[in-house]
Design a protein around this motif. Structure first.
Motif, PDB file in Angstrom:
ATOM      1  N   GLU A 280       0.829  -1.200   0.000  1.00  0.00           N
ATOM      2  CA  GLU A 280       0.000   0.000   0.000  1.00  0.00           C
ATOM      3  C   GLU A 280       0.871   1.261   0.000  1.00  0.00           C
ATOM      4  N   ILE A 281       1.949   1.217   0.787  1.00  0.00           N
ATOM      5  CA  ILE A 281       2.863   2.367   0.840  1.00  0.00           C
ATOM      6  C   ILE A 281       3.430   2.624  -0.549  1.00  0.00           C
ATOM      7  N   ALA A 282       3.854   1.522  -1.194  1.00  0.00           N
ATOM      8  CA  ALA A 282       4.449   1.665  -2.511  1.00  0.00           C
ATOM      9  C   ALA A 282       3.443   2.216  -3.513  1.00  0.00           C
ATOM     10  N   SER A 283       2.211   1.716  -3.451  1.00  0.00           N
ATOM     11  CA  SER A 283       1.270   2.137  -4.483  1.00  0.00           C
ATOM     12  C   SER A 283       0.732   3.527  -4.210  1.00  0.00           C
ATOM     13  N   SER A 284       0.893   4.031  -2.977  1.00  0.00           N
ATOM     14  CA  SER A 284       0.411   5.393  -2.757  1.00  0.00           C
ATOM     15  C   SER A 284       1.450   6.437  -3.160  1.00  0.00           C
ATOM     16  N   ASN A 285       2.629   5.987  -3.552  1.00  0.00           N
ATOM     17  CA  ASN A 285       3.631   6.924  -4.045  1.00  0.00           C
ATOM     18  C   ASN A 285       3.421   7.104  -5.548  1.00  0.00           C
ATOM     19  N   GLN A 286       2.799   8.225  -5.884  1.00  0.00           N
ATOM     20  CA  GLN A 286       2.410   8.444  -7.281  1.00  0.00           C
ATOM     21  C   GLN A 286       3.621   8.629  -8.188  1.00  0.00           C
ATOM     22  N   ASN A 287       4.750   8.967  -7.576  1.00  0.00           N
ATOM     23  CA  ASN A 287       5.907   9.296  -8.402  1.00  0.00           C
ATOM     24  C   ASN A 287       6.605   8.080  -8.981  1.00  0.00           C
ATOM     25  N   GLU A 288       6.247   6.924  -8.516  1.00  0.00           N
ATOM     26  CA  GLU A 288       7.011   5.781  -8.995  1.00  0.00           C
ATOM     27  C   GLU A 288       6.139   4.633  -9.451  1.00  0.00           C
ATOM     28  N   GLN A 289       6.723   3.845 -10.292  1.00  0.00           N
ATOM     29  CA  GLN A 289       6.040   2.685 -10.845  1.00  0.00           C
ATOM     30  C   GLN A 289       6.951   1.497 -10.592  1.00  0.00           C
ATOM     31  N   PRO A 290       7.058   1.086  -9.345  1.00  0.00           N
ATOM     32  CA  PRO A 290       8.100   0.116  -9.009  1.00  0.00           C
ATOM     33  C   PRO A 290       7.832  -1.269  -9.583  1.00  0.00           C
ATOM     34  N   ILE A 291       8.893  -1.980  -9.799  1.00  0.00           N
ATOM     35  CA  ILE A 291       8.789  -3.394 -10.113  1.00  0.00           C
ATOM     36  C   ILE A 291       8.570  -4.104  -8.779  1.00  0.00           C
ATOM     37  N   THR A 292       7.558  -4.950  -8.735  1.00  0.00           N
ATOM     38  CA  THR A 292       7.163  -5.559  -7.465  1.00  0.00           C
ATOM     39  C   THR A 292       7.518  -7.035  -7.450  1.00  0.00           C
ATOM     40  N   ILE A 293       8.121  -7.462  -6.370  1.00  0.00           N
ATOM     41  CA  ILE A 293       8.352  -8.901  -6.253  1.00  0.00           C
ATOM     42  C   ILE A 293       7.724  -9.410  -4.953  1.00  0.00           C
ATOM     43  N   VAL A 294       6.963 -10.458  -5.108  1.00  0.00           N
ATOM     44  CA  VAL A 294       6.265 -11.030  -3.957  1.00  0.00           C
ATOM     45  C   VAL A 294       6.589 -12.514  -3.897  1.00  0.00           C
ATOM     46  N   ASP A 295       7.300 -12.899  -2.863  1.00  0.00           N
ATOM     47  CA  ASP A 295       7.617 -14.312  -2.717  1.00  0.00           C
ATOM     48  C   ASP A 295       6.535 -14.957  -1.874  1.00  0.00           C
ATOM     49  N   GLU A 296       5.953 -15.999  -2.388  1.00  0.00           N
ATOM     50  CA  GLU A 296       4.880 -16.719  -1.707  1.00  0.00           C
ATOM     51  C   GLU A 296       3.756 -15.778  -1.318  1.00  0.00           C
ATOM     52  N   VAL A 297       2.985 -15.464  -2.302  1.00  0.00           N
ATOM     53  CA  VAL A 297       1.917 -14.476  -2.132  1.00  0.00           C
ATOM     54  C   VAL A 297       0.957 -14.879  -1.012  1.00  0.00           C
ATOM     55  N   GLU A 298       0.881 -16.166  -0.738  1.00  0.00           N
ATOM     56  CA  GLU A 298      -0.090 -16.642   0.247  1.00  0.00           C
ATOM     57  C   GLU A 298       0.381 -16.470   1.680  1.00  0.00           C
ATOM     58  N   ARG A 299       1.661 -16.133   1.840  1.00  0.00           N
ATOM     59  CA  ARG A 299       2.232 -16.090   3.181  1.00  0.00           C
ATOM     60  C   ARG A 299       1.464 -15.153   4.118  1.00  0.00           C
ATOM     61  N   GLY A 300       0.966 -15.726   5.183  1.00  0.00           N
ATOM     62  CA  GLY A 300       0.289 -14.942   6.203  1.00  0.00           C
ATOM     63  C   GLY A 300      -1.072 -14.433   5.795  1.00  0.00           C
ATOM     64  N   LEU A 301      -1.541 -14.837   4.642  1.00  0.00           N
ATOM     65  CA  LEU A 301      -2.817 -14.289   4.179  1.00  0.00           C
ATOM     66  C   LEU A 301      -3.844 -15.400   3.987  1.00  0.00           C
ATOM     67  N   GLU A 302      -5.053 -15.136   4.474  1.00  0.00           N
ATOM     68  CA  GLU A 302      -6.153 -16.043   4.213  1.00  0.00           C
ATOM     69  C   GLU A 302      -6.485 -15.964   2.721  1.00  0.00           C
ATOM     70  N   PRO A 303      -7.158 -16.994   2.202  1.00  0.00           N
ATOM     71  CA  PRO A 303      -7.475 -16.972   0.765  1.00  0.00           C
ATOM     72  C   PRO A 303      -8.115 -15.662   0.305  1.00  0.00           C
ATOM     73  N   TYR A 304      -8.993 -15.081   1.108  1.00  0.00           N
ATOM     74  CA  TYR A 304      -9.673 -13.866   0.619  1.00  0.00           C
ATOM     75  C   TYR A 304      -8.680 -12.715   0.506  1.00  0.00           C
ATOM     76  N   ARG A 305      -7.701 -12.661   1.456  1.00  0.00           N
ATOM     77  CA  ARG A 305      -6.726 -11.577   1.357  1.00  0.00           C
ATOM     78  C   ARG A 305      -5.666 -11.864   0.271  1.00  0.00           C
ATOM     79  N   GLN A 306      -5.451 -13.140  -0.003  1.00  0.00           N
ATOM     80  CA  GLN A 306      -4.599 -13.466  -1.147  1.00  0.00           C
ATOM     81  C   GLN A 306      -5.219 -12.916  -2.418  1.00  0.00           C
ATOM     82  N   ARG A 307      -6.540 -13.087  -2.525  1.00  0.00           N
ATOM     83  CA  ARG A 307      -7.226 -12.591  -3.720  1.00  0.00           C
ATOM     84  C   ARG A 307      -7.119 -11.075  -3.804  1.00  0.00           C
ATOM     85  N   VAL A 308      -7.239 -10.404  -2.642  1.00  0.00           N
ATOM     86  CA  VAL A 308      -7.124  -8.946  -2.620  1.00  0.00           C
ATOM     87  C   VAL A 308      -5.745  -8.524  -3.127  1.00  0.00           C
ATOM     88  N   LEU A 309      -4.713  -9.192  -2.625  1.00  0.00           N
ATOM     89  CA  LEU A 309      -3.348  -8.841  -2.985  1.00  0.00           C
ATOM     90  C   LEU A 309      -3.110  -9.055  -4.482  1.00  0.00           C
TER      91      LEU A 309
END
Lengths: 592, 506
Positions: A280-309
């Motif tokens: 969220e911090i990254a996406s609220s910075n309008q000045n940048e379009q960062p390359i995003t890397i997410v290792d194990e998207v499911e980590r710590g997230l319930e299925p519904y929050r995985q879908r959100v992410l």
């Protein structure tokens, strides 16, 4: 998917067009053309998915202080150096053209960077790209370099790396750098107050920490002061917060939030929340379009929050690299490109033909080996075979049997899987169509593809049932023969449904066998009136055209001693599956 | 048209501003001030492109406060840098600058390749345009067609251009009419393309010395530019003198005045501490050196054509004594007078060809020993020793006194070449040193108009204002203007009675 069009409509964002990794950790030589948007990498454990993400992270690292060790080198041999190289599309605001030395553009030909040739015939304007790399030197140092078209290398500065921006939601639980004011972190880039450090250092430096000491501690400090004086060392000792090399005050400052009226560091929240917060911090910075890397998207997230992410990543215009083992995440990644990283460290894109299947049975893509069986019967039959000949616990071995949904869809699915480099197996009939395509597939899959040389599974098994066994063979696992005999009587157009009557009407055991095959496959003889066709077709379900039926067919193959005649075809298939999960080859079926 | 309107045009939002900038009208001041002002406002680099290292230094001194933002370099160095980045595609070696130096017309050939590259591959121009969104071009009249094309390719890619040029200071060299017409068209096209066109017209250079002369020079410039005849009749400004004097030398290319014409010139020059005598042709300049009894040195400028030629030859013919001998002879003939075939060079070459074995005495023996140096070491080191020995002979031996070294710096550079491992390496190092330790201009000098470009002298004498040196061509008009505009206090024209130049009206 019409990706090209989508990309053009979006603002220019930094993008990796090609990633080349040489001798980095477990990847000896790796070459990949990722897609411009969201790239989901799946594949077995230890295949190197995280290594790919870490490589991108290291190459675009917003810090200069990354420490590497010999474990980051292929075979732990630093003398061989490692190289992580990317062909990048870089928007002007990354400052790539404003470096101390000029960075010279290359052209992208769709597969590789080429030095612009003023004399080439092509007139269409090619994409402007830059080639950058990080090299692990034999001394375990990192060298960040821009590769120029003349073969020279200039420094790939941390300032450009920061402007490209990197949001890294690592697999490491302690990693919450983007929630801290560490130089180059997402939070630092968002707030971008360059004077804060100096202001803090001043303010904290003025605090007299020693006043807070307990009395005995104060005494010890004052004794030390005296000793210092005697040794002609500096005196009037006190305690204060002091910075130092590799130690930043800002690193101690992190985002906090209130919970039950207490200010708590965000880093004390669960890992799922921390990851969503960092993104969220990254996406609220309008000045940048960062390359995003997410290792194990499911980590710590319930299925519904995985879908959100996943949805959030897909909604952003930026390029993202994600690894996952989660069915929910894959199902949510509707507009992402799914890549499979094989045990041989080859990466392949799952073609569009696989998408419907991916949605239907995502677990097939997360298993160690998936067997695409042509229909329900084949699924049941293969499941029986696996239990009998490979393992009584196939799921623990990562073996997954999935329904290809018919002969033609199975062919299509297998073909696109073969292209992706995924390890797959197939089990299908020969329906006489597309012989060349099947032959090509056979070459690619070898023993992992079983196709009956002629006819379908039912035919191949039933034709070997001995005359004396026919009556018993008809009975279902509960010992009930009524329904099946009825389908035979109906086909003979006789009223009586006993086996004897059917044998008599058919004329010979050979004819009974044919009749069973006809009923089991639901075949409709020529000249059948229109209103009866459907009924005849449905006979298959009564016999083996279900998963349970296929399983029954398999067990009957053993019970009625048919195995030896089919062994020549089935045993190589079984062994191919065994090998793919690192089990030894067998010469015959194991006893119970 | 005024200093203010020029300043305003430079600071306007126009993407292409062209300033016609006659010499001495504050062009460098305007350019440097503008660069410094722009550096305050925009965050990116500002690039100033010049044609000479000397001009780089001048701009550097005037923009010192904004050094981090303002980058100053020669156009050739920028072109060389682009070429190095893509040398493989341009059929050039990695060291493009060495190649440019050591190949005939090298810089221009590289520029042509780069112009083609930028034209076909706009992405390179775009990348450069982001690096240098604002470029100030100095002395753009000196840009070749290829250099001009490169600048315009950058403009097309988005660069804001501020171009200073004095089309009247173009040196057309020996080019043909078609080439000259094309050059002129390039300038008119550029003017038409410009969003803003302004002209500097305040003669700042003369403000504290001789304003009337400054005004006259600007008027003369306009006249020469517009095809007219500069009128020397009637009242002339203070400091402008005309001496009627005919060239009486018999040999072609020589310059000599009859005694009665010479006297007023001698009288005029005697009290002057600093004076520059210019002439349109190379040979005339050599002749003028003798004319002044070798008391005034020749200004050799910042280029070394004979040395470049020597280097080329040394590279090609390394190890071949006769060819090396011929190259050495060519070099000496180019930088000295009196090294004639009959007196010296033919004998020298014959000796080399015959192996320097015949018995000789006196002068032929000395020539034989000179030949032996080259015979024994037919390379740049042998030539270096040969040149050093010959120079010593011109001073010590009566038989060699007729040889006069005009371009002593260039001659010395050639001797220095022998100290390096290869001639190319030596040439590069010598050029580098010359660029850094800019040679001081002597207080008195004889120079070609070409090499006098950019120089300023309080007193200037323009020799040989005759039809042979200044006919009625665009090239001659430009040349005459360059000569006239060098003087800040006094200007003296030696105008022929018999064949006066048609550009002057007496």
């Amino acid at each position: 998917m019409g990706e090209e069009k989508v990309v053009e409509a979006k603002p220019a964002v930094p993008m990796i067009l090609r990633l080349r990794i040489e001798r980095y950790r477990g990847l000896e030589s790796f070459n990949w053309l990722p897609d411009p948007h969201v790239n989901v990498i799946i594949g077995g454990g230890d295949n190197g998915k995280t290594t790919i993400l870490d490589a991108v992270g290291l190459l675009l690292s917003p810090a200069n202080s990354v420490v590497i060790s010999d474990a980051d080198y292929w075979k732990r041999a630093p003398e061989g150096e490692f190289i992580i190289e990317a062909v990048l599309k870089l928007p002007p605001d990354t400052g790539i053209n404003e470096q101390k030395k000029p960075s010279w553009p290359w052209e992208w030909d769709g597969n590789k960077p080429v030095v612009p040739n003023p004399d080439d015939e092509e007139t269409d304007r090619k994409e402007e790209v830059y080639v950058v790399r990080v090299r692990g030197t034999p001394d375990c140092d990192l060298a960040y370099e821009i590769c120029q078209p003349n073969g020279e290398f200039d420094h790939f500065s941390v300032s450009v790396r920061r402007k490209i921006g990197l949001v890294k939601l690592g697999g490491d639980d302690r990693n919450d750098r983007d929630l801290r004011l560490i130089q180059g972190s997402a939070l630092d880039r968002l707030l971008s107050d360059k004077s804060l450090r100096a202001k803090l250092a001043k303010e904290i430096g003025e605090k007299n920490v020693e006043e807070k000491l307990g009395d005995s501690s104060k005494k010890k400090l004052s004794d030390l002061d005296t000793q210092f004086g005697k040794q002609a060392l500096p005196i009037n000792l006190g305690l204060g917060l002091v910075g130092g090399q590799g130690f930043s005050l800002n690193a101690l400052i992190g985002l906090t939030a209130e919970k039950h009226d207490v200010r708590l560091p965000l880093s004390s929240w669960g890992s799922g929340t921390r990851r969503l917060a960092a993104l969220e911090i990254a996406s609220s910075n309008q000045n940048e379009q960062p390359i995003t890397i997410v290792d194990e998207v499911e980590r710590g997230l319930e299925p519904y929050r995985q879908r959100v992410l996943v949805k959030e990543l897909m909604a952003a215009p930026t390029q993202a690299f994600i690894t996952t083992h989660s069915v929910a995440a894959i199902k949510a990644a509707t507009s992402a490109s799914i890549w499979y990283l094989s045990g041989e460290r080859k990466i392949g894109k799952l073609a569009d033909a696989t998408s419907p299947h991916m949605m239907k049975d995502p677990e097939a893509f997360l298993s160690r080996i998936a067997i695409v069986a042509e229909g329900a019967t084949e699924v049941g039959f293969v499941k029986f075979l696996i239990l009998k000949a490979v393992s009584s616990t196939p799921l623990e071995y990562g073996i997954w049997v999935t329904d290809g949904g018919g002969n033609d869809p199975t062919l299509q699915l297998l073909e696109s899987l073969a292209k992706s480099g995924l390890k797959f197996s197939g089990f299908a009939d020969d329906e006489g169509r597309a012989p060349e395509r099947w032959a090509t597939l056979k070459t690619a899959l070898g023993g992992l593809l079983l196709r009956w040389p002629k006819g379908c599974l039912e035919e191949n098994v039933i034709e070997h049932v001995a005359d004396n066994d026919l009556e018993k063979f008809i009975a279902d696992p509960d010992g009930d023969s009524g329904e099946r005999l009825r389908t035979l009587a109906l086909r003979l157009k006789i009223e009586e449904k006993s086996y004897a009557a059917i044998l008599a009407a058919a004329g010979s055991p050979e004819n009974v066998r044919k009749l069973i095959i006809a009923a089991a496959t639901g075949s409709v003889p020529a000249g059948t009136p229109e209103d009866q066709k459907k009924a005849l077709k449905s006979h298959g379900k009564t016999w083996f055209k279900t998963v349970g039926g296929g399983f029954e067919l398999g067990s009957k193959m053993l019970a009625f001693g048919i195995w030896p005649t089919l062994e020549g075809q089935l045993l190589p298939f079984v062994n191919a599956i065994r090998q793919s999960v690192d089990l030894p080859v067998i010469a015959e079926l194991p006893d119970e | 048209m005024s200093d203010e309107s020029v300043a305003a045009a430079l600071r306007s939002g126009a993407s292409l501003v062209v300033i016609e900038a006659p010499g001495g009208c504050g062009k460098t001041h305007q350019g440097a001030q503008y660069a410094a002002d722009a550096a305050e406002i925009i965050e990116s680099r500002i690039l100033i492109l010049t044609h000479t290292h000397a001009a780089c230094d001048v701009f550097a001194a005037r923009t010192a406060s904004s050094r981090t933002r303002v980058e100053i370099r020669t156009l050739d160095s920028l072109i060389g840098q682009i070429a190095s980045a893509y040398h493989g595609r341009l059929d050039l070696p990695a060291d493009v600058s060495a190649w440019s130096r050591t190949n005939e017309d090298g810089y221009n050939r590289v520029a042509i390749k780069v112009a083609h590259l930028l034209d076909k591959k706009p992405l390179i121009a775009s990348a450069l345009a982001r690096r240098y969104p604002l470029i100030i071009c100095d002395e753009h009249q000196d840009a070749t067609a290829a250099q001009d094309q490169i600048i315009l390719a950058l403009h097309k890619a988005g660069v804001y251009l501020r171009i200073f040029a004095d089309p009247m200071q173009r040196i057309f060299g020996g080019r043909n009419a078609t080439a000259i017409a094309a050059e002129i068209k390039r300038w008119t096209d550029l003017k038409e393309q410009a969003n803003e066109f302004e002209e500097l017209d305040t003669p700042h250079r003369w403000a504290n010395t001789n304003p009337a002369l400054g005004a006259w020079v600007l008027t003369a410039r306009a006249t020469l530019r517009d095809g007219g005849q500069v009128d020397l009749r009637g009242a002339l400004p203070n400091g402008l003198r005309v001496i009627r004097a005919d060239n009486v030398a018999r040999a072609p290319g020589q310059y000599q005045l009859a005694a009665q014409h010479r006297t007023p010139l001698t009288q005029l020059m005697r009290p002057l501490n600093s004076v520059l005598v210019v002439a349109a042709h190379n040979t005339t300049v050599s002749s003028l050196r003798a004319f002044f009894n070798r008391s005034i040195p020749i200004w050799e400028g910042h280029t070394r054509e004979a040395l470049d030629g020597l280097c080329n030859g040394l590279r090609i013919h390394n190890g071949n004594p006769l060819e090396i001998g011929k190259i050495a002879v060519d070099f000496v003939s180019g930088v000295a007078t009196g090294f004639s075939p009959t007196g010296y060079s033919r004998l020298l070459l014959d000796e080399i060809e015959q192996g320097c074995t015949k018995r000789r005495t006196k002068k032929p023996a000395i020539l034989q020993s000179l030949g032996r140096i080259i015979l024994e070491q037919p390379d740049h080191q042998g030539v270096g020793r040969f040149l050093a020995t010959l120079r010593a002979l011109t001073k010590d031996d009566e038989a060699f006194a007729a040889i006069k070294i005009d371009h002593s710096r260039e001659y010395n550079d050639a001797i220095q070449l022998g100290r390096y491992a290869s001639p190319d390496e030596g040439l590069a190092e010598i050029a580098r040193r010359r660029a850094h330790s800019r040679a001081a201009i002597p207080s008195k000098a004889v120079s070609t108009i070409h090499k006098a470009k950019g120089l300023e002298f309080p007193h200037v004498v323009v020799a040989a204002c005759d039809r042979q040196h200044f006919s009625d061509t665009k090239a001659a008009r430009a040349k005459l203007y360059v000569a006239l505009s060098r003087a800040t206090e006094s200007l003296t024209l030696l105008v022929s009675h018999t064949h006066p130049t048609p550009l002057l009206h007496i």
